[in-house]
Enzyme design. Structure first.
Site, mmCIF file in Angstrom:
data_model
loop_
_atom_site.group_PDB
_atom_site.id
_atom_site.type_symbol
_atom_site.label_atom_id
_atom_site.label_comp_id
_atom_site.label_asym_id
_atom_site.label_seq_id
_atom_site.Cartn_x
_atom_site.Cartn_y
_atom_site.Cartn_z
ATOM 1 C CG HIS A 104 -2.272 -0.626 0.897
ATOM 2 N ND1 HIS A 104 -2.384 -1.754 0.134
ATOM 3 C CD2 HIS A 104 -3.544 -0.278 1.234
ATOM 4 C CE1 HIS A 104 -3.663 -2.074 0.006
ATOM 5 N NE2 HIS A 104 -4.390 -1.191 0.657
ATOM 6 C CG ASP A 173 -8.238 7.589 7.995
ATOM 7 O OD1 ASP A 173 -8.513 7.421 9.194
ATOM 8 O OD2 ASP A 173 -8.156 8.706 7.454
ATOM 9 C CD GLU A 288 -8.942 10.649 10.551
ATOM 10 O OE1 GLU A 288 -8.890 11.102 9.382
ATOM 11 O OE2 GLU A 288 -8.853 9.445 10.808
#
Ligand code: FAD
Length: 521
Positions: A104, A173, A288
Site C-alpha cells: 500500500h 484510516d 480527524e
C-alpha cells in the site's frame, strides 16, 4: 546487463545459477520456483521468478513506480527469511531484500530493483490460522495484548480482538495494510491524539535484522533495535511479530461531522478537542478532519441527500469548507447518555450553525468507513503528499497551500485532503520517525488519484507545496516520505540522523534491507 550487476562478484556456482535464473525468467510465465542461489532447498524452492510474480512485486498502490526484482521469496517459515538475508550477507556484493506487506506504499518503498522481494503474506500458511493470538487480562482489560505476525492485516487483528471484547487502540484510516508495513512508518489516524500513533502502542517485537539474526526486542530489552525499527522505514530488520496493546472495545459509535467555513475556528476547535486526551476524560475518542473543495463523491456520502444543495451553496459562498470529524464510542450501558454527552462536548464549538450531522454506526463499521479507498489496486496512478506541520504554522498552510495552490489551480480529482492535529506528548522521541518539534502538529495529506495524462500536473502541484513550505520556513516533516537525495534524508531525520545511521551500521551494515526507501542505496 546492468540489471545483473549486483552479482558481478559472486562465485562461479552463483553465476551458473544466475544464468538459469535469466533463462527461467525469460521463458516461464506461470508461477514457478527458480534456483537463483546456492542456498537451502527450502529457499530455492520458494524463490519465484515468473513474470506474473515479478510484475506484481514491481507494482504498488501508487501505480507509478515499477522496479523489477530478480526473484520473490514466498516464505513458508521465518527461518527462510533469515537464511535469505544470511546468503546475501555472505556475498562480496550482497543483493538487496525488501519485505512486501500489502504494497500500500505509493512510491515503490516495498520494491527491490534487482534484489529479492519477500512476500510476507505467505507467512499466513506457516501460522496455520494463528497469525493473531489474543491475551485478555480479566482483572484489567487495559493490560491485554495481541501477538500478531508482521504480515497480518489490521482488519484481521480487529476481528480477532473483538471476539474477546477487545480492540487495538490506535488506527489508521485503512485496515488493509500489514502490521509490519505500518509500524515501520507510524500509523496515524483519528485516535492518535489520544493514544499516540500505532508505533506507540507496541510492547515487543520479533525482528530479523539485516544480518539475518532473529531478535526479540522491547523498550527494556535490545531497546536500540526496538525504537529504531518503530518508524524506521524498514531499514534495520523485518518484523515477524508485534505485541500490540489492546483495550476494552465498545460496540457502537456516534459519528459526527461539523462544517466550518472559517479555518481558524476549525483548527482552534480541533486543538481544544485534542487537549482533552486522557483515557478517562470525558472527551471524543476520534478527532480527524478534511477539506471540501470539490464535491468528491466519496466525501459527500455521509451527508443526507436532501441537505446536499445547502451544503453546496455554503461551499460556493466560501470556496473551501472544513469538515471536523468526531467520534464517541458507547455501548448498551452508556446508550442512554450518549446524546447528552455528545451535546455537551460540542457545545461552544464554532461550526456553521445547523451544519452538524450525526450517525450511529457499529464500531467495526466506523473503523472501516474511511474516506480512503480500501483494498486492491486503485483505478489510476496516485499523487500523494503527507506532511506533518507544526501547529504554529497551520494557518500558513491554509493560506499558502489550501487557498493559493489547491483551490486556485482547481485540479479535478478523486481523493481527499486531510488536516487534523495530534499531541507530541503521545509520541516517543526515541522512535525513528521524524516529527516537528512542537507540542501540537498536524497531519496534512493531499491524496489524489490522477490519470497517466494528468499525473505530472498533480505531482508538480505537490512539488509546489513542498517549495512553498521551504520558502516560508515552515519546519514540516514528510510522512511516508517520497524519494529524497542523501542530503534531504539527513535533513529529514535532523537530530535523529546520527543515531539512525549508527543503528543501520549495527543491524544492517551491508545495506541490504528496504532499498525502495532510497535512504542508503
Ligand atoms: P508495504 O507497502 O508492503 O511496505 C511499506 C514499507 O514497509 C516497505 O519499505 C517495506 O519493505 C516495509 N515492510 C513491509 N512489511 C514489513 C515488515 N514486516 N517488517 C519490516 N518492514 C516491512 N497510513 C497512516 O498512517 N494512516 C492512514 O490513515 C493511512 N491510510 C492509508 C490509506 C490507503 C488507501 C493507503 C494505500 C495507505 C494508507 N496509509 C496510511 C499508508 C500506509 O500505512 C503505509 O503505506 C504502509 O506502509 C502500508 O502497509 P503495507 O503493508 O502495504 O506496506
Amino acid at each position: 546487463m546492468a540489471r545483473f550487476s549486483i552479482l558481478e562478484n559472486v562465485s562461479l556456482i552463483l553465476l551458473i545459477n544466475l544464468v538459469i535464473l535469466m533463462l527461467t525468467n525469460a521463458i516461464i510465465t506461470t508461477h514457478h520456483p527458480c534456483s537463483a542461489f546456492h542456498a537451502s532447498t527450502e529457499i530455492s524452492n520458494n524463490l519465484v521468478c515468473d513474470n506474473v510474480t515479478l510484475t506484481l512485486a514491481s507494482t504498488d498502490f501508487g501505480l507509478t513506480i515499477h522496479e523489477k526484482p530478480l526473484a520473490v521469496l514466498e516464505p513458508t517459515s521465518i527461518t527462510e527469511i533469515s537464511e535469505l538475508i544470511k546468503v546475501s550477507n555472505s556475498l562480496s556484493t550482497p543483493f538487496t531484500i525488501a519485505a512486501r506487506g500489502q504494497a500500500h506504499s505509493v512510491h515503490g518503498q516495498a520494491m527491490a530493483r534487482e534484489g529479492i522481494v519477500v512476500n510476507m503474506t505467505h507467512l499466513n500458511g506457516y501460522r496455520h490460522g494463528k497469525g493473531v493470538v489474543i491475551f485478555r487480562d480479566e482483572k484489567d482489560p487495559w493490560n491485554s495484548y495481541a501477538d500478531v505476525g508482521g504480515e497480518q492485516v489490521w482488519s484481521d487483528v480487529l476481528n480477532a480482538a473483538l471476539e474477546y471484547g477487545l480492540t487495538p487502540l490506535s488506527w489508521t484510516d485503512n485496515l488493509f495494510t500489514s502490521v509490519g508495513g505500518t509500524l515501520v512508518n507510524a500509523g496515524v489516524g483519528g485516535q492518535t491524539f489520544k493514544f499516540g500513533p500505532q508505533i506507540a502502542n507496541v510492547y515487543e517485537l520479533d525482528v530479523i535484522t539485516g544480518k539475518g539474526v532473529l531478535v526479540t526486542c522491547s523498550a527494556k530489552r535490545k531497546s536500540k533495535l526496538f525504537y529504531g525499527v518503530l518508524g524506521g522505514l524498514g531499514q534495520f530488520g523485518i518484523i515477524t511479530r508485534a505485541r500490540i496493546a489492546l483495550g476494552p472495545a465498545y460496540t457502537k459509535v456516534k459519528s459526527l461531522r461539523l462544517l466550518y467555513s472559517d479555518f481558524s475556528a476549525y483548527s482552534k476547535d480541533q486543538e481544544y478537542l485534542i487537549s482533552l486526551n486522557g483515557r478517562n476524560d470525558n472527551a471524543f475518542d476520534a478527532v480527524e478532519g478534511f477539506l471540501m473543495i470539490n464535491q468528491w463523491p466519496n466525501i459527500i456520502s455521509f451527508f443526507p441527500t436532501q441537505d446536499l444543495p445547502r451544503i453546496n451553496s455554503l461551499l460556493a459562498q466560501h470556496n473551501i469548507l472544513y469538515v471536523l470529524e468526531l467520534a464517541k464510542y458507547y455501548d448498551n450501558s452508556t446508550q442512554d447518555q450518549i446524546d447528552q454527552d455528545v451535546e455537551r462536548l460540542v457545545t461552544g464549538l464554532k461550526y456553521v450553525p445547523t451544519f452538524k450531522y450525526e450517525k450511529d454506526v457499529l464500531y467495526q463499521n466506523f473503523l472501516h468507513s474511511s474516506e480512503n479507498p480500501g483494498q486492491g489496486l486503485p483505478g489510476g496512478p496516485q499523487s500523494w503528499l503527507d506532511i506533518f506541520v507544526p501547529g504554529s504554522r497551520i494557518s500558513d498552510i491554509n493560506e499558502g497551500v489550501f487557498n493559493n495552490i489547491i483551490f486556485k489551480q482547481n485540479l479535478t480529482a478523486n481523493g481527499i485532503i486531510l488536516a487534523f492535529p495530534m499531541n507530541r506528548t503521545k509520541w516517543n522521541d526515541k522512535m525513528s520517525v521524524a516529527i516537528p518539534d512542537e507540542q501540537v502538529f498536524y497531519l496534512v495529506s493531499v491524496l489524489q488519484e490522477a490519470t497517466y495524462d494528468t499525473l505530472k500536473t498533480f505531482d508538480e502541484q505537490k512539488n509546489q507545496i513542498l517549495e512553498f513550505c521551504k520558502d516560508s520556513g515552515i519546519g514540516i516533516k514528510q510522512y511516508l516520505p517520497r524519494n529524497k537525495t542523501h542530503e534531504e534524508w539527513i535533513q529529514h531525520f535532523g537530530s535523529k540522523w546520527q543515531n539512525f545511521k549508527d543503528t543501520k551500521n549495527k543491524f544492517d551494515p551491508k545495506r541490504i534491507l528496504a532499498p525502495g526507501q532510497g535512504i542508503f542505496n
